[in-house]
Write a protein that holds these residues in place. Sequence first.
Motif, PDB file in Angstrom:
ATOM      1  N   ASN A  19       0.847  -1.184   0.000  1.00 40.39           N
ATOM      2  CA  ASN A  19       0.000   0.000   0.000  1.00 40.39           C
ATOM      3  C   ASN A  19       0.891   1.246   0.000  1.00 40.39           C
ATOM      4  N   LEU A  20       1.195   1.745  -1.171  1.00 36.20           N
ATOM      5  CA  LEU A  20       2.036   2.932  -1.301  1.00 36.20           C
ATOM      6  C   LEU A  20       1.370   4.151  -0.675  1.00 36.20           C
ATOM      7  N   ASN A  21       0.055   4.173  -0.641  1.00 38.19           N
ATOM      8  CA  ASN A  21      -0.680   5.284  -0.030  1.00 38.19           C
ATOM      9  C   ASN A  21      -0.361   5.435   1.460  1.00 38.19           C
ATOM     10  N   ALA A  22      -0.001   4.351   2.119  1.00 34.37           N
ATOM     11  CA  ALA A  22       0.232   4.369   3.563  1.00 34.37           C
ATOM     12  C   ALA A  22       1.667   4.725   3.945  1.00 34.37           C
ATOM     13  N   VAL A  23       2.562   4.827   2.976  1.00 32.58           N
ATOM     14  CA  VAL A  23       3.970   5.106   3.270  1.00 32.58           C
ATOM     15  C   VAL A  23       4.132   6.535   3.772  1.00 32.58           C
ATOM     16  N   GLN A  24       4.842   6.672   4.881  1.00 33.06           N
ATOM     17  CA  GLN A  24       5.122   7.978   5.485  1.00 33.06           C
ATOM     18  C   GLN A  24       6.628   8.209   5.494  1.00 33.06           C
ATOM     19  N   ALA A  25       7.031   9.464   5.479  1.00 38.50           N
ATOM     20  CA  ALA A  25       8.447   9.808   5.555  1.00 38.50           C
ATOM     21  C   ALA A  25       9.006   9.357   6.895  1.00 38.50           C
ATOM     22  N   GLU A  26      10.256   8.900   6.881  1.00 35.67           N
ATOM     23  CA  GLU A  26      10.900   8.438   8.106  1.00 35.67           C
ATOM     24  C   GLU A  26      11.509   9.583   8.901  1.00 35.67           C
ATOM     25  N   SER A  27      11.580  10.758   8.293  1.00 37.73           N
ATOM     26  CA  SER A  27      12.172  11.903   8.980  1.00 37.73           C
ATOM     27  C   SER A  27      11.288  13.133   8.784  1.00 37.73           C
ATOM     28  N   ASP A  28      11.595  14.150   9.557  1.00 35.53           N
ATOM     29  CA  ASP A  28      10.906  15.430   9.436  1.00 35.53           C
ATOM     30  C   ASP A  28      11.319  16.054   8.101  1.00 35.53           C
ATOM     31  N   LEU A  29      10.390  16.410   7.263  1.00 39.86           N
ATOM     32  CA  LEU A  29      10.697  16.962   5.941  1.00 39.86           C
ATOM     33  C   LEU A  29      10.765  18.491   5.990  1.00 39.86           C
ATOM     34  N   LYS A  30      11.501  18.978   6.964  1.00 39.54           N
ATOM     35  CA  LYS A  30      11.657  20.409   7.184  1.00 39.54           C
ATOM     36  C   LYS A  30      12.370  21.059   5.988  1.00 39.54           C
ATOM     37  N   PRO A  31      11.848  22.177   5.483  1.00 39.21           N
ATOM     38  CA  PRO A  31      12.508  22.873   4.373  1.00 39.21           C
ATOM     39  C   PRO A  31      13.897  23.383   4.769  1.00 39.21           C
ATOM     40  N   PHE A  32      14.718  23.605   3.777  1.00 38.30           N
ATOM     41  CA  PHE A  32      16.092  24.091   3.937  1.00 38.30           C
ATOM     42  C   PHE A  32      16.116  25.552   3.497  1.00 38.30           C
ATOM     43  N   VAL A  33      16.502  26.444   4.398  1.00 33.91           N
ATOM     44  CA  VAL A  33      16.523  27.879   4.108  1.00 33.91           C
ATOM     45  C   VAL A  33      17.975  28.341   4.088  1.00 33.91           C
ATOM     46  N   PHE A  34      18.333  29.096   3.037  1.00 27.80           N
ATOM     47  CA  PHE A  34      19.690  29.613   2.952  1.00 27.80           C
ATOM     48  C   PHE A  34      19.671  31.076   2.539  1.00 27.80           C
ATOM     49  N   LEU A  35      20.742  31.750   2.892  1.00 23.33           N
ATOM     50  CA  LEU A  35      20.915  33.170   2.608  1.00 23.33           C
ATOM     51  C   LEU A  35      21.749  33.313   1.337  1.00 23.33           C
ATOM     52  N   TRP A  36      21.245  34.075   0.363  1.00 18.83           N
ATOM     53  CA  TRP A  36      21.988  34.337  -0.875  1.00 18.83           C
ATOM     54  C   TRP A  36      21.612  35.738  -1.343  1.00 18.83           C
ATOM     55  N   ALA A  37      22.497  36.676  -1.077  1.00 19.40           N
ATOM     56  CA  ALA A  37      22.232  38.082  -1.376  1.00 19.40           C
ATOM     57  C   ALA A  37      22.028  38.322  -2.862  1.00 19.40           C
ATOM     58  N   SER A  38      21.101  39.197  -3.156  1.00 15.52           N
ATOM     59  CA  SER A  38      20.927  39.684  -4.523  1.00 15.52           C
ATOM     60  C   SER A  38      21.363  41.144  -4.525  1.00 15.52           C
ATOM     61  N   GLU A  39      21.388  41.744  -5.678  1.00 16.31           N
ATOM     62  CA  GLU A  39      21.769  43.152  -5.788  1.00 16.31           C
ATOM     63  C   GLU A  39      20.830  44.043  -4.974  1.00 16.31           C
ATOM     64  N   ASP A  40      19.557  43.684  -4.944  1.00 15.37           N
ATOM     65  CA  ASP A  40      18.546  44.478  -4.254  1.00 15.37           C
ATOM     66  C   ASP A  40      18.317  44.077  -2.800  1.00 15.37           C
ATOM     67  N   ASP A  41      18.710  42.877  -2.420  1.00 12.09           N
ATOM     68  CA  ASP A  41      18.394  42.377  -1.080  1.00 12.09           C
ATOM     69  C   ASP A  41      19.586  41.617  -0.488  1.00 12.09           C
ATOM     70  N   PRO A  42      20.356  42.276   0.379  1.00 11.39           N
ATOM     71  CA  PRO A  42      21.524  41.609   0.973  1.00 11.39           C
ATOM     72  C   PRO A  42      21.145  40.499   1.957  1.00 11.39           C
ATOM     73  N   ASN A  43      19.891  40.432   2.371  1.00  9.72           N
ATOM     74  CA  ASN A  43      19.420  39.418   3.314  1.00  9.72           C
ATOM     75  C   ASN A  43      18.415  38.459   2.693  1.00  9.72           C
ATOM     76  N   ARG A  44      18.488  38.289   1.385  1.00  8.14           N
ATOM     77  CA  ARG A  44      17.524  37.423   0.688  1.00  8.14           C
ATOM     78  C   ARG A  44      17.668  35.984   1.176  1.00  8.14           C
ATOM     79  N   ARG A  45      16.541  35.420   1.530  1.00  5.51           N
ATOM     80  CA  ARG A  45      16.489  34.023   1.957  1.00  5.51           C
ATOM     81  C   ARG A  45      15.697  33.228   0.916  1.00  5.51           C
TER      82      ARG A  45
END
Length: 121
Positions: A19-45
């Motif tokens: 039953n593929l419908n019942a399969v759950q992730a084994e870990s927390d699928l928390k998003p990955f956030v990183f900082l990469w400055a653009s010309e207009d936004d030095p704190n762009r995430r």
Amino acid sequence: MTTRTATNNRADDEVFDFNLNAVQAESDLKPFVFLWASEDDPNRRLTMQHMESLDVWPLMAAADGGDAAAMAGIFREALGKKQWAQFRETPLPQYKLKALFAAYRKHSGASEGESVASSDS
């Protein structure tokens, strides 16, 4: 009345093998956030979805183009269309891309060289 298809000779009420419908992730699928400055936004995430939550079909198609294409496919899927376009607007040295990919893999629990579509990831 039972329903049968050419590829499935079992009735709807018969037992299934998996039953593929019942399969759950084994870990927390928390998003990955990183900082990469653009010309207009030095704190762009920018936010990438967890590697294990990505749709494998476009990743496998990208992998047909080799390692660089596979990595680009992962970033494209993880960032989504809007953020991928924003990410591409800022020049990116290869050494930074490698460091970002290593950090993203570590966040997602994938070891180096492990396929994104691997059942062990």
